[in-house]
Structure formats: structure tokens, C-alpha cells
Design a protein around this motif. Structure first.
Motif, PDB file in Angstrom:
ATOM      1  N   UNK A 215       0.817  -1.218   0.000  1.00  0.00           N
ATOM      2  CA  UNK A 215       0.000   0.000   0.000  1.00  0.00           C
ATOM      3  C   UNK A 215       0.848   1.265   0.000  1.00  0.00           C
ATOM      4  N   UNK A 216       0.480   2.216  -0.843  1.00  0.00           N
ATOM      5  CA  UNK A 216       1.150   3.514  -0.892  1.00  0.00           C
ATOM      6  C   UNK A 216       0.087   4.597  -0.802  1.00  0.00           C
ATOM      7  N   UNK A 217       0.297   5.527   0.098  1.00  0.00           N
ATOM      8  CA  UNK A 217      -0.653   6.622   0.265  1.00  0.00           C
ATOM      9  C   UNK A 217      -0.074   7.895  -0.318  1.00  0.00           C
ATOM     10  N   UNK A 218      -0.885   8.629  -1.049  1.00  0.00           N
ATOM     11  CA  UNK A 218      -0.507   9.932  -1.590  1.00  0.00           C
ATOM     12  C   UNK A 218      -1.147  11.005  -0.708  1.00  0.00           C
ATOM     13  N   UNK A 219      -0.338  11.928  -0.217  1.00  0.00           N
ATOM     14  CA  UNK A 219      -0.811  12.970   0.691  1.00  0.00           C
ATOM     15  C   UNK A 219      -1.177  14.230  -0.077  1.00  0.00           C
ATOM     16  N   UNK A 220      -2.239  14.870   0.367  1.00  0.00           N
ATOM     17  CA  UNK A 220      -2.648  16.159  -0.179  1.00  0.00           C
ATOM     18  C   UNK A 220      -2.726  17.154   0.978  1.00  0.00           C
ATOM     19  N   UNK A 221      -1.844  18.115   0.941  1.00  0.00           N
ATOM     20  CA  UNK A 221      -1.749  19.071   2.046  1.00  0.00           C
ATOM     21  C   UNK A 221      -2.676  20.252   1.775  1.00  0.00           C
ATOM     22  N   UNK A 222      -3.974  19.994   1.937  1.00  0.00           N
ATOM     23  CA  UNK A 222      -4.970  21.027   1.608  1.00  0.00           C
ATOM     24  C   UNK A 222      -5.607  21.625   2.854  1.00  0.00           C
ATOM     25  N   UNK A 223      -5.369  21.023   4.003  1.00  0.00           N
ATOM     26  CA  UNK A 223      -5.955  21.530   5.241  1.00  0.00           C
ATOM     27  C   UNK A 223      -4.865  22.144   6.118  1.00  0.00           C
ATOM     28  N   UNK A 224      -4.998  23.393   6.504  1.00  0.00           N
ATOM     29  CA  UNK A 224      -3.967  24.063   7.314  1.00  0.00           C
ATOM     30  C   UNK A 224      -3.628  23.307   8.594  1.00  0.00           C
ATOM     31  N   UNK A 225      -4.620  22.660   9.212  1.00  0.00           N
ATOM     32  CA  UNK A 225      -4.338  21.965  10.462  1.00  0.00           C
ATOM     33  C   UNK A 225      -3.431  20.750  10.243  1.00  0.00           C
ATOM     34  N   UNK A 226      -3.555  20.067   9.081  1.00  0.00           N
ATOM     35  CA  UNK A 226      -2.668  18.934   8.779  1.00  0.00           C
ATOM     36  C   UNK A 226      -1.240  19.405   8.556  1.00  0.00           C
ATOM     37  N   UNK A 227      -1.106  20.524   7.856  1.00  0.00           N
ATOM     38  CA  UNK A 227       0.220  21.082   7.616  1.00  0.00           C
ATOM     39  C   UNK A 227       0.849  21.525   8.931  1.00  0.00           C
ATOM     40  N   UNK A 228       0.080  22.177   9.774  1.00  0.00           N
ATOM     41  CA  UNK A 228       0.614  22.679  11.049  1.00  0.00           C
ATOM     42  C   UNK A 228       1.118  21.549  11.931  1.00  0.00           C
ATOM     43  N   UNK A 229       0.475  20.375  11.861  1.00  0.00           N
ATOM     44  CA  UNK A 229       0.847  19.253  12.727  1.00  0.00           C
ATOM     45  C   UNK A 229       1.996  18.424  12.176  1.00  0.00           C
ATOM     46  N   UNK A 230       2.388  18.628  10.920  1.00  0.00           N
ATOM     47  CA  UNK A 230       3.438  17.819  10.291  1.00  0.00           C
ATOM     48  C   UNK A 230       4.826  18.304  10.679  1.00  0.00           C
ATOM     49  N   UNK A 231       5.773  17.366  10.725  1.00  0.00           N
ATOM     50  CA  UNK A 231       7.175  17.718  10.971  1.00  0.00           C
ATOM     51  C   UNK A 231       7.771  18.284   9.682  1.00  0.00           C
ATOM     52  N   UNK A 232       8.471  19.392   9.791  1.00  0.00           N
ATOM     53  CA  UNK A 232       9.013  20.077   8.616  1.00  0.00           C
ATOM     54  C   UNK A 232      10.438  19.613   8.328  1.00  0.00           C
ATOM     55  N   UNK A 233      10.713  19.309   7.050  1.00  0.00           N
ATOM     56  CA  UNK A 233      12.046  18.930   6.584  1.00  0.00           C
ATOM     57  C   UNK A 233      12.416  19.820   5.410  1.00  0.00           C
ATOM     58  N   UNK A 234      13.679  20.173   5.340  1.00  0.00           N
ATOM     59  CA  UNK A 234      14.192  20.909   4.191  1.00  0.00           C
ATOM     60  C   UNK A 234      14.545  19.914   3.091  1.00  0.00           C
ATOM     61  N   UNK A 235      14.247  20.248   1.855  1.00  0.00           N
ATOM     62  CA  UNK A 235      14.637  19.384   0.746  1.00  0.00           C
ATOM     63  C   UNK A 235      16.144  19.135   0.781  1.00  0.00           C
ATOM     64  N   UNK A 236      16.572  17.889   0.613  1.00  0.00           N
ATOM     65  CA  UNK A 236      18.010  17.601   0.605  1.00  0.00           C
ATOM     66  C   UNK A 236      18.673  17.912  -0.737  1.00  0.00           C
TER      67      UNK A 236
END
Length: 408
Positions: free
Chosen positions: A316-337
């Protein structure tokens, strides 16, 4: 022509690469310059799923590594991964090992074997890189199935195979060389002597063909710079085994593997708007086609595809859609390598596109540490980013988001 057994084909392929190890790039004593994002596990995973994979242990396999040019990049770009690589050619592997030693790459486990025997390798892999191998197999379907069996659930596979429409002139030259060397355009160059004769014949043909010749024009426009090296010329024009694909046969191959098509690595080429954007009626009509047929339409209208480069996944592979501000706010932020000219407000994103950061965006990204959430970063700033600014960083894939573990 008498049909060849799989064993004979593999022997002939190994002979070619023992004689002309590929790719021929010189060995350097420092890490290779620049980064190919397709070989970066976090960036490639985010490209496929729109989510950073986190810091979990990862195993990577370079399938058909050749002389190790890609392997070296993979090792330096994924220093904490457990990396394996295999190839059919012993001489190519010797060069690959020397290459990685010279640049002090992180450890790589090298093995000499063919893809049909990769059950000999332990465990499964989160990320498999397969560039330029599958189309040289006697049975590409069985080869991709073997790779699929070694791919862990939720893992991704980076695949590169030849395209038929963009290699028309290459195939004509291959047949001409065979005809002159063996007396039959269908007879492969099966011996070292024939390969060496084929190289001489091919070089002479390009010396005498007129500038107006279509094969000559394609060679000079697309391949001549790399084909200065005999190894590149041999790989392109002398190969004893080659399978070229169209979109139709490519998706048949994918379906037979049991893997899921995720994305082409050059998605801009595969946008309908690129070829039909001037006619809204035709664009709307084409948009109703199933996904493979849309891609087929594009390659028919722009028949230049010499190779397909794409990502497959094992469900199983899930594709994420960051369309809700609350989901984005709760996610851990990483800088592109895979950023060029970072840190700076003018830089290149993972796809080598020039972008300019606002002062607020630059300040935000400087604080990204792969530990804190977007909300925690926002609260630490005097000028937090607006929702549109965050969305832009996500579209650029400068900012990669790791969902909360309980969201998976």
C-alpha cells in the motif's frame, strides 16, 4: 537467425560490458558534483507521495549498477542507508568499487549476479534504482517481477527503460552495423571480435554519412557529445540485446509486475497542455481519456521519447494532499536535501528550477530542522508564513512534510 537462450543473451551482455564498461566517467577523489534528486530517498519518496518518509532505517538497492556512477551518487546522497548494488559484469563492478573507495563514499555491498538471482540478496528494499538494465534482459517482465519481489511494501522503484519512437535512427544504425559486420541485420554482435569490428564500422559510417542524412543529424543533435567515448558508442549502437517500449507496452510491463505506476520523473513533458494547450476543445476531449491513453497521445504527437523515466510503488502507498492548514501545522518540517545554492534566497529547487524566496520564507526555512512541526516553527518566528506562502514552498518541494505517525 537461430534463437538465443537466456543464458546466451546474458553471456553476450556481460561480454559487452566487460569490454566496454559503462558509464565511462572517470573516477574522482571527491564526492560527485551536483545531486540527482531521483537518487535521494527522501526527495524521491516525497515526489511520489508528497510526504517525507521520516528518519526510519532504509535499505536501497542499485540494480544493474554498471561502473557505479549512480551508485556513488546514491551512497553520498543517502549516507545513513544500507546500500547494496549488483551487476552482471565483473569489470564494471571492479570500477564501481574503486569509484566509491576513491570518493570515500559510505559503504556499499557489491555483488556480481543477474537480476533473476537477486533472491540471493538478504531482505527487501525500501528503494530500488534500476536505470538502463531492464531493457537489456532476455525477459524484462521476469526481471521486473524479480525486482518487485525484493521491494518492500510501501517502497518505490525508480525505472529507466528505452523508448521506441525516439530511438528510431539508433535502431537503423544498429541494423546497418550488424549487416556490415555479420552479413545479417538480425544477427547480434556476439563475439568480442565482432564488437570491436562494429565499433570501427560505426565510427567510419558517421565519418562518411552526409550532413543531410537523418541518422547523422540525430546523432549530432542528441548523442554525439557522449558518444565520443567508445563505451557510450558501444552501449548505444553495438548492444546484443535491446527491448524498446511505447506507452502501451510500458504499461503492459508495469501491470505484469504487480507494481503501481506513480509518476514520470519529468512530469512537465507529460502534461496535455504542453501539446494541446492552444485548443481548449481538443484539450478537454483528451482529458477524458484514461491515464495511459493520455500519455500515448502525447508521445504520438511529440515522438521524441528515447527513454522513459518513472517511479513505481509497491502497495500500500498513500498519496498525501496538504490542503488543510491543520494537517500542515501538525506535520514535521524537513528541508529538501536537493537544493542548489542553499542557504540563500535565490536558489535552485530539486528539479534545478530557479526560485526566489521571500524574506519570510527564507527565515522560516532556516529554522527547519526535521524535528519541529510547522506550527512550532511558525510560533518561533516574528513573521510567520501565510497559508499561500506555505503552499508555494510545498509546490516547489523546497519544504517536505512528514505526517504524524498516527496518520499513516
Amino acid at each position: 537467425m537461430q534463437s538465443r537462450s537466456a543464458e546466451q543473451i546474458l553471456k553476450q551482455v556481460r561480454q559487452l560490458y566487460d569490454l566496454y564498461p559503462f558509464p565511462p566517467q572517470p573516477i574522482g577523489t571527491v564526492p560527485p558534483p551536483g545531486w540527482n534528486w531521483r537518487w535521494s530517498w527522501p526527495q524521491a519518496y516525497a515526489f511520489c507521495t508528497d510526504a517525507h518518509p521520516g528518519r526510519r532505517p532504509v535499505r536501497i538497492l542499485d540494480a544493474g549498477c554498471g561502473s557505479g556512477v549512480g551508485t556513488e551518487y546514491i551512497a553520498h546522497q543517502n549516507p545513513n542507508a544500507e546500500i547494496w548494488a549488483f551487476d552482471l559484469s565483473s569489470r564494471a563492478l571492479e570500477i564501481a568499487e574503486a569509484r566509491c573507495r576513491a570518493s570515500q563514499a559510505p559503504p556499499v555491498h557489491f555483488r556480481q549476479l543477474n537480476v533473476y538471482d537477486i533472491d540471493q540478496l538478504p531482505g527487501q528494499f525500501d528503494f530500488i534504482n534500476c536505470v538502463g538494465m531492464l531493457h537489456h534482459l532476455p525477459d524484462p517482465v521476469a526481471g521486473l517481477q524479480a525486482l518487485a519481489n525484493k521491494l518492500a511494501p510501501g517502497g518505490i522503484l525508480h525505472l529507466f527503460v528505452y523508448g521506441e519512437l525516439g530511438r528510431h535512427e539508433i535502431r537503423l544504425m544498429q541494423k546497418a552495423i550488424r549487416l556490415l559486420v555479420t552479413g545479417s541485420e538480425h544477427q547480434p554482435l556476439a563475439s568480442a571480435e565482432h564488437l570491436q569490428q562494429g565499433l570501427q564500422v560505426g565510427r567510419r559510417l558517421f565519418q562518411i554519412l552526409p550532413d543531410s542524412n537523418r541518422i547523422q543529424q540525430q546523432e549530432r543533435a542528441r548523442w554525439a557529445i557522449e558518444n565520443v567515448d567508445d563505451e557510450c558508442f558501444a552501449d548505444m549502437y553495438l548492444h546484443p540485446q535491446e527491448v524498446d517500449y511505447t506507452i502501451e507496452t510500458l504499461f503492459e510491463l508495469i501491470q505484469a509486475s504487480g507494481l503501481q505506476f506513480l509518476r514520470f520523473s519529468n512530469p512537465e513533458f507529460w502534461r496535455l497542455e504542453r501539446v494541446l494547450g492552444k485548443d481548449e476543445t481538443l484539450l478537454a476531449q483528451a482529458a477524458q481519456l484514461p491515464e495511459p491513453e493520455r500519455y500515448r497521445l502525447i508521445e504520438l504527437l511529440d515522438p521524441v521519447v528515447a527513454h522513459y523515466e518513472l517511479f513505481l510503488g509497491k502497495p500500500p502507498i498513500r498519496r498525501w494532499e496538504w490542503i488543510h492548514p491543520e494537517d500542515v501545522a501538525a506535520a514535521v518540517a524537513h528541508l529538501s536535501p536537493c537544493l542548489g545554492l542553499w542557504p540563500g534566497r535565490s536558489l535552485f529547487n530539486y528539479a534545478y528550477e530557479a526560485i526566489s524566496l521571500s524574506e519570510e520564507a527564507f527565515a522560516f526555512l532556516q529554522q527547519v530542522d526535521g524535528i519541529r512541526t510547522v506550527q512550532a516553527l511558525q510560533e518561533s518566528l516574528d513573521s510567520p508564513l501565510s497559508w499561500p506562502q506555505l503552499q508555494q514552498l510545498l509546490r516547489w518541494q523546497v519544504l517536505l512534510l512528514e505526517p504524524q505517525e498516527n496518520s499513516f
